[in-house]
Design a protein around this motif. Sequence first.
Motif, mmCIF file in Angstrom:
data_model
loop_
_atom_site.group_PDB
_atom_site.id
_atom_site.type_symbol
_atom_site.label_atom_id
_atom_site.label_comp_id
_atom_site.label_asym_id
_atom_site.label_seq_id
_atom_site.Cartn_x
_atom_site.Cartn_y
_atom_site.Cartn_z
ATOM 1 N N GLU A 1 -13.274 40.459 -25.505
ATOM 2 C CA GLU A 1 -13.458 41.819 -26.240
ATOM 3 C C GLU A 1 -13.578 42.950 -25.308
ATOM 4 O O GLU A 1 -12.707 44.118 -25.610
ATOM 5 N N GLU B 1 -27.228 40.440 -38.764
ATOM 6 C CA GLU B 1 -27.110 42.013 -38.705
ATOM 7 C C GLU B 1 -28.611 42.721 -39.407
ATOM 8 O O GLU B 1 -28.556 42.313 -40.721
ATOM 9 N N PRO C 1 -26.619 56.843 -42.448
ATOM 10 C CA PRO C 1 -27.242 58.334 -42.311
ATOM 11 C C PRO C 1 -26.827 59.193 -43.322
ATOM 12 O O PRO C 1 -25.603 59.182 -43.984
ATOM 13 N N ASN D 1 -13.375 54.070 -46.220
ATOM 14 C CA ASN D 1 -14.499 54.972 -46.297
ATOM 15 C C ASN D 1 -15.629 53.825 -46.946
ATOM 16 O O ASN D 1 -16.541 53.720 -46.314
ATOM 17 N N GLY E 1 -15.568 50.406 -46.601
ATOM 18 C CA GLY E 1 -15.913 49.490 -45.423
ATOM 19 C C GLY E 1 -16.853 50.122 -44.596
ATOM 20 O O GLY E 1 -17.666 49.301 -44.166
ATOM 21 N N LEU E 2 -16.556 51.470 -44.199
ATOM 22 C CA LEU E 2 -17.564 52.114 -43.434
ATOM 23 C C LEU E 2 -18.989 51.844 -43.527
ATOM 24 O O LEU E 2 -19.833 51.560 -43.178
ATOM 25 N N SER F 1 -20.403 48.691 -43.763
ATOM 26 C CA SER F 1 -20.735 47.962 -42.413
ATOM 27 C C SER F 1 -22.211 48.217 -42.042
ATOM 28 O O SER F 1 -22.898 47.751 -41.283
ATOM 29 N N TYR F 2 -22.919 49.240 -42.876
ATOM 30 C CA TYR F 2 -24.198 49.171 -42.652
ATOM 31 C C TYR F 2 -25.333 48.336 -43.404
ATOM 32 O O TYR F 2 -26.353 48.120 -43.240
ATOM 33 N N MET G 1 -14.264 59.913 -42.570
ATOM 34 C CA MET G 1 -13.994 59.249 -41.254
ATOM 35 C C MET G 1 -14.105 60.419 -40.184
ATOM 36 O O MET G 1 -14.600 60.141 -38.971
ATOM 37 N N PRO H 1 -13.639 48.981 -40.526
ATOM 38 C CA PRO H 1 -14.884 49.959 -40.553
ATOM 39 C C PRO H 1 -15.482 49.702 -39.109
ATOM 40 O O PRO H 1 -15.636 48.507 -38.870
ATOM 41 N N LYS I 1 -18.984 51.278 -36.913
ATOM 42 C CA LYS I 1 -20.346 52.021 -36.935
ATOM 43 C C LYS I 1 -20.197 52.918 -35.513
ATOM 44 O O LYS I 1 -19.477 52.818 -34.747
#
Lengths: 744, 118
Positions: free
Chosen positions: A72, A100, A106, A154, A156-157, A160-161, B13, B103, B105
């Motif tokens: 990675e 996770e 935020p 967006n 997906g972002l 991810s939280y 983004m 996505p 973080k």
Amino acid sequence: MKYLIKFRLGKSVFERAIDPRFYIEDLQELGKADVKIIKENIPEPDEEPTDEHRFEADVLLETDRSLDEIKEILEFILEDGVEIEVLEGEQKEKKEETTEKRAEVPQALLENYKLETEEILSRLRESLEELYSDPGSLELINDVFRSFHTLKGNTGLILSYGEEPNLKYIHEITHKAETVLQKARDTGIGLSQRQVEILQELVDRLDDLFLAFSEGKEEDAEDVFQLLEELGSSVEKKEELKQGEGLPSDISALLNVASQYVPVYRELCTKEELTEEEEDFFRRSLVTLYKVTKELGFEDLNKKVKDLQNSFGNVDFKEFCENLEELARDLQKLVESKSAEAKKEEKREDKKAFDASKYVSKSKYLKIEEGVIQDLMDIVGELSVFKEWIYLFANKLQKFYGVPDAAKELKDNMHRFRSLMDSLQRTILEMRMVPVSTLFERFPKLVRDLSRTLGKKVKLEIEGGETKLDKVIIEKIAEPMIHLVRNAIDHGIETPEERESLGKPIEGHIRIRAFQEGGSVVIEVSDDGRGIDVEKVRKKAIEKSLYTEEELSQMSEEEILQIIFQPGFSTKDQATELSGRGVGMDVVANTVRELGGEVSLQTQKSLGTTVRLILPLTLAIRKILLVRIGEVTFGIPAEDVGEVFRIGREMVKSLKGVKVVYHRGRVLELDFINERLGVKSTANGTLTLLIDNSLSKGVVVDEVLSTIDTVVKPVPSVLQTSEEISGITILGDGSIVYVLEVLK
Amino acid sequence: MKRALAVDDSATMRNLVKMALESEGFTVDTAENGQEALQLAKKNTYDIVISDINMPVMDGLQFLKEFREMNKRTPVLMLTTETEARKKEEAKRLGATGWIVKPFKPEDLVKVVKRVVR
């Protein structure tokens, strides 16, 4: 764990602004690292990387990190000259991902996401509407693709939280839609109108899901999978179709290969010497060409390829290249001729697509203010009156002025003038037409929302969205249509439990259908619900003193059902107890009649109800009743006439100085318009009455001649002598008829 | 202080990248597409550029190509999605230093950025 990591990096890495020393540093942080630099010639920050620049090092690393973790870290250069050998230690299974933690998103990010999602959804709605009229537009498809793409990214972002059910749906929908759109764009095939419809439905669902997400509720969206499936499968179907019509796929494979190879061949032939890789390319590419040409039966080409294969390496490179150039030219010719064929094919498709969107009055074509089209229409109207005048003038030239030659010449050219005028008129009419889908597209959401709030299960079927109708009519019937659909769900469709006990499918069915029938467009709203109970209508009519029992006993069931379209029959609170339609059916009927249309209703107990709206194609053409008063023919808009009725003169009574007759238990005020128009009536014992829609007044004429469909033009100012005259129309024989709006 | 350029047509983004890098002490400029980014890159010097691929007006790959023609030494990270594996190769060929799969973080982004700029 012990690893040996070999760095053998060259120019290509430096051209990507990579500093390999950072990686060495990173590795050193992982554990005990023994770094042996073999060669270190790294370009300076302002230096162009060249073949001279290299970085070679061996790193012996002892660490507890897994191979995957090391990979990675080295991800960006792994394929560019880095080798990892595992010297000691079992190659561990990939470390189980630590579950996770659900992290808090935020606040600023969340606000951003919400704001942008709203924007994207509204942009999507706009683009899809345009796309609906022009489903082949790759530019629009790309717009839509980008919107889905951005929304997916967006979402997906935020996901991810931590998981969120609504967002998961949104992510899934946007992902699938994106894939389909990408394919439609990249293959150049475009979308079908049905696919655009599905996308629109999906956007509705996205809207619902997003709302649920914002409000912290959970929205069930299992239904989207069916839509997504349909969306995807129809793309494939269309593609198959195109391939079938176009080139066989293996020919296009050859073309593809050939068009890639030819430029490379040419470039390599300019070289003096070949590298090993380049030689390899020649060998491999020729093998491929050999196979493909053989399979396709291009014998000439196949032989040439074979000769080239044999000669490669055996003859002078220059000679080889000359032969190769010949092959390249052949291939190029093939590519050109085949792609010309394909283009032709494409053009044909384009044409089809264009036809379908011929009448589009919005989207990229041109937006025209309605008023302008109306003005244009009026001008054409006056022109055609003028045209008739010229025709009459030609007659005059012949008969009174004694210039028959001039008259003949003028008349001969009049034919051409007439047909030009006719096509001008038709063209302008077409400009006002839009597909009813612009109205229908809001129903899926309406039905979903309503059935959810009313606890019904309803499947909606829409047919004939491509049927075109005057834009003004579409706007006017929007409200009544919503009304009809709402009624169908609220009063027509039974609850799932009720349906089950009746042995009906649990899911109710509503069908909205549009089609053209002669000069009219029919829009039907059908349901398979409980139907309207005639008995109850009868009772209600008596209760509301609309009719007496005696009157009702004379009426057929059908006539009784029509009562629900009468004003004063139903109000909101009674609608529900009256197991059928109720709310404001009179409003529906009125709107349609005002437009010159008709409403009819069919119902069968426990089988369902169908309401039919029969609408004129366009408002520019109206149905006119031709009537005779004395020696003069007048026109009366047919939609103003509720009934035609003949009475004996002796039935006319005088009531406080006003002439009236009794008709259907009502007092009708009579209007002898011949007096106002200054025309002498020739009627003797029998009078013909035209009665208005609300049965409150009757216009007296001598005779009803016929009905015609015609364009009613405004009265040219010189002829504007009487305020009763609202327009003029011209009959086939060229005679001018005044249109009277005396029943309005 | 290090300076970064974030290029993405999605405001969400863009702001995420900005937030993440600012927390690491970067000054961050943003652009909505490749063309805007190129104009900024001509005026200013950046220590790192982070760009989306799929954008209107000028997409990320075209931007990368044109950017590399004038600058070979500034690391450029591309924002990609899993489905864009082919584009990853293309990006490498055009001179991308690395990529970040969406996505992601903020901390993932910071990790990758630290790998290419120091």
